[in-house]
Design a protein around this motif. Structure first.
Motif: not given
Length: 281
Positions: A196-200, A202-204, A265-273, A209-211
């Motif tokens: 969960l840490q990796a996904m969160v 990565s998403a943050v 996979v969690s890292v990839a999902m966090g960035f991909a979403v 980056v987008s900002l």
């Protein structure tokens, strides 16, 4: 009993196994032997918790048991647990187990524990001296957060430029690397599990980056993100899992590999979403 005490000298014991150090003569051997095995387990726990492979942990525990007079030792280690049974010369057997709840990568500690283990095997160090060194290793200062933060920023910048980004992309990667580091610190305080840490995180980081690109700092989302992704890919864990399987520790290797792949996979999902939600690709 004399065969035990010749190899395992009589000493006081401060370990929890021995309570308040009021061991009577009739059970002294059991308590002292438990203290020695407990010190061995402390060393094994330090190795496993800080990035050593399973085969190294088992080999170290077996060698230390022999050095301290146990005639046989049987060790079973997986990524989150160590179970060791040691037999005394008179046939009595002592078993202890350790549950490893938190793991990280700290090769400084692994190196110090390896050096301590070699000294024990070469000269059979005093138990209290060994305990003191174990405490020193357990309590040694971690790398300062400011240095870690600087390394996160430098690595993010370098990888972004290395994979084809511009200097502005590198700058954006450095800033988002700083945000990634602070997010990792926050998630550790919240005691999130590794997946969960990796996904969160990565998403943050992807949102940061987008900002930054939206503000004109950097232009290529993918080149910036790749500089950050490399910081959270569990490469060492995956490598250790392969080493475990090559060494015949199939269960530990599969467990480690499964966890590493889930984190990836969690890292990839966090960035991909975030990337897809922002209209990328």
């Amino acid at each position: 009993m004399s065969a035990v005490t010749e190899k395992i000298p009589s000493q006081g014991c401060e370990n929890d196994v021995c309570g308040d150090n009021t061991c009577g003569d009739n059970i002294r051997g059991d308590y002292e032997s438990s203290c020695y095995l407990s010190a061995v387990m402390d060393i094994g726990e330090l190795l496993l918790a800080h990035g050593a492979e399973v085969s190294r942990v088992e080999d170290t525990i077996s060698r230390l048991c022999r050095a301290w007079g146990f005639v046989r030792s049987d060790v079973f280690t997986i990524t989150s647990s160590i179970v060791a049974s040691a037999m005394l010369p008179d046939g009595r057997t002592i078993t202890q187990t350790r549950r490893i709840k938190e793991r990280d990568t700290d090769f400084r500690r692994v190196e110090l524990v390896n050096a301590l283990s070699r000294r024990i095997c070469e000269s059979t160090l005093d138990l209290e001296e060994v305990r003191a060194e174990i405490r020193d290793i357990q309590n040694m200062k971690r790398i300062p957060d400011r240095l870690k933060l600087g390394m996160y920023m430098l690595i993010s910048f370098s990888l972004s430029v290395f994979f084809g980004g511009t200097w502005w992309d590198g700058l954006a990667a450095a800033v988002s690397g700083m945000i990634l580091f602070e997010t990792l610190r926050g998630s550790e305080l919240l005691k999130l599990n590794g997946i969960l840490q990796a996904m969160v995180c990565s998403a943050v980081t992807a949102m940061a980056v987008s900002l930054l690109v939206g503000l004109g700092i950097g232009a290529h989302l993918d080149k910036i993100m790749i500089g950050n992704i490399m910081l959270v890919i569990p490469g060492i864990q995956l490598t250790n899992s392969l080493r475990d399987m090559i060494n015949g520790d199939t269960i530990s290797g599969l467990l480690n590999m499964s966890e590493a792949l889930l984190k990836a996979v969690s890292v990839a999902m966090g960035f991909a979403v975030i990337f897809l939600a922002g209209g990328g690709g």
